[in-house]
Design a protein around this motif. Structure first.
Motif, PDB file in Angstrom:
ATOM      1  N   TYR A 193       3.056  11.449  77.181  1.00  0.00           N
ATOM      2  CA  TYR A 193       1.306  11.822  75.956  1.00  0.00           C
ATOM      3  C   TYR A 193       0.504  10.753  76.389  1.00  0.00           C
ATOM      4  N   GLY A 204      19.791  23.877  71.248  1.00  0.00           N
ATOM      5  CA  GLY A 204      18.744  24.802  71.199  1.00  0.00           C
ATOM      6  C   GLY A 204      18.438  25.371  70.336  1.00  0.00           C
ATOM      7  N   PHE A 244      18.475  25.343  66.980  1.00  0.00           N
ATOM      8  CA  PHE A 244      18.636  24.852  65.271  1.00  0.00           C
ATOM      9  C   PHE A 244      17.908  23.539  65.097  1.00  0.00           C
ATOM     10  N   ARG A 245      18.451  22.247  66.761  1.00  0.00           N
ATOM     11  CA  ARG A 245      18.145  21.160  65.706  1.00  0.00           C
ATOM     12  C   ARG A 245      17.562  20.111  67.461  1.00  0.00           C
ATOM     13  N   ARG A 260      12.901  22.876  63.213  1.00  0.00           N
ATOM     14  CA  ARG A 260      14.306  22.393  64.218  1.00  0.00           C
ATOM     15  C   ARG A 260      14.090  20.832  63.192  1.00  0.00           C
ATOM     16  N   PHE A 300       9.765  14.821  62.216  1.00  0.00           N
ATOM     17  CA  PHE A 300      10.108  13.275  62.321  1.00  0.00           C
ATOM     18  C   PHE A 300       8.784  12.024  62.128  1.00  0.00           C
ATOM     19  N   THR A 322      14.414  11.121  60.295  1.00  0.00           N
ATOM     20  CA  THR A 322      14.588  12.414  60.662  1.00  0.00           C
ATOM     21  C   THR A 322      14.673  13.353  60.026  1.00  0.00           C
ATOM     22  N   TYR A 378      15.921  17.506  58.322  1.00  0.00           N
ATOM     23  CA  TYR A 378      16.412  18.722  59.479  1.00  0.00           C
ATOM     24  C   TYR A 378      16.030  19.306  58.240  1.00  0.00           C
ATOM     25  N   PRO A 383       9.402  19.337  66.374  1.00  0.00           N
ATOM     26  CA  PRO A 383       9.214  19.822  68.122  1.00  0.00           C
ATOM     27  C   PRO A 383       8.804  21.680  67.687  1.00  0.00           C
ATOM     28  N   GLY A 427      13.513  25.597  71.235  1.00  0.00           N
ATOM     29  CA  GLY A 427      14.827  25.358  71.524  1.00  0.00           C
ATOM     30  C   GLY A 427      14.297  24.391  72.490  1.00  0.00           C
ATOM     31  N   LEU A 468       6.894  17.412  70.872  1.00  0.00           N
ATOM     32  CA  LEU A 468       6.420  17.343  69.391  1.00  0.00           C
ATOM     33  C   LEU A 468       4.861  17.798  69.696  1.00  0.00           C
TER      34      LEU A 468
END
Lengths: 117, 112
Positions: free
Chosen positions: A35, A99, A101-102, B31, B34, B49, B51, B91, B95, B100
């Motif tokens: 970054y 994937g 999901f998280r 997903r 943060f 984190t 979710y 994010p 996937g 970020l």
């Protein structure tokens, strides 16, 4: 403790020079990221890698390239440095996400403040 | 396009004066969200984190909460050492190893 190290804290280069920024992580993370952070613009993604020799462009890849020859090391290359690349460069790493999901938290290095004259 | 907006941009509090920082996000398929703390001249330090909507995490004087559209970082009875810039990030929706998208941060100053 996760440790992400960057080769230099401060760097001064001249316009047109080729610049290498090195990043090493010791947590066996699959993902690594570069970054840049600028006042008023925040952190922006340049490139990332999810495996050795794999790379993906982020939001602002122009003028940069990357190299990942070993899992623990991710290099950012400025092919011909320009004054608009003066910035704070931050490297990060994380475990691979699950994937769709998280995603997992990223851990950052201390940063390299690059000045291009 | 994923977007993250933080407010306020800057906040000055007296020691012991509790408050909340806001992070609004727009992303297709969350997903994770943060929170990071960043001190001047240093890299961001991971805090939390989250979710799922309704999830909460705590660490010392900080508590992070999440709804379907925003997250709050509550700071209770802050001390001068809590002064820092607080960043939130999400994010990408692709996937795997997406980078970020960060908000611009809230610069928090706690006065003794």
């Amino acid at each position: 403790d996760v440790k992400v190290t960057q080769s230099s804290r401060y760097l001064v280069k001249r316009t047109g020079e080729k610049v290498f920024l090195e990043c090493v992580q010791d947590m066996d993370h699959e993902n690594m990221f570069w970054y840049r952070q600028d006042p008023g613009l925040g952190l922006r993604l340049i490139y990332f890698s999810y495996d050795v020799k794999m790379k993906e462009k982020g939001d602002i890849p122009e003028g940069y390239s990357v190299s990942r020859e070993k899992k623990e090391r991710f290099s950012l290359i400025l092919e011909s440095a320009s004054t608009n690349q003066t910035s704070m460069y931050l490297c990060a790493s994380s475990f691979l996400g699950q994937g769709a999901f998280r995603s997992n938290e990223q851990f950052f290095g201390p940063g390299t403040r690059l000045t291009v004259l | 396009e994923d977007q993250v907006t933080q407010s306020p941009e800057a906040l000055r509090l007296q020691e012991g004066e509790s408050s909340s920082l806001n992070c609004s996000y727009t992303v297709s398929g969350l997903r994770g969200l943060f929170w990071y703390r960043q001190d001047p001249g240093k890299g961001p330090e991971f805090l939390f984190t989250l979710y799922s909507a309704g999830e909460e995490k705590e660490k010392e004087r900080l508590k992070a909460t999440l709804t379907k559209k925003e997250s709050f970082l509550h700071i209770t009875a802050p001390k001068p050492e809590d002064s820092a810039t607080y960043l939130c990030a999400v994010p990408g929706s692709g996937g795997g190893a997406d980078g970020l998208t960060f908000g611009k941060g809230t610069h928090l100053i706690i006065q003794p």
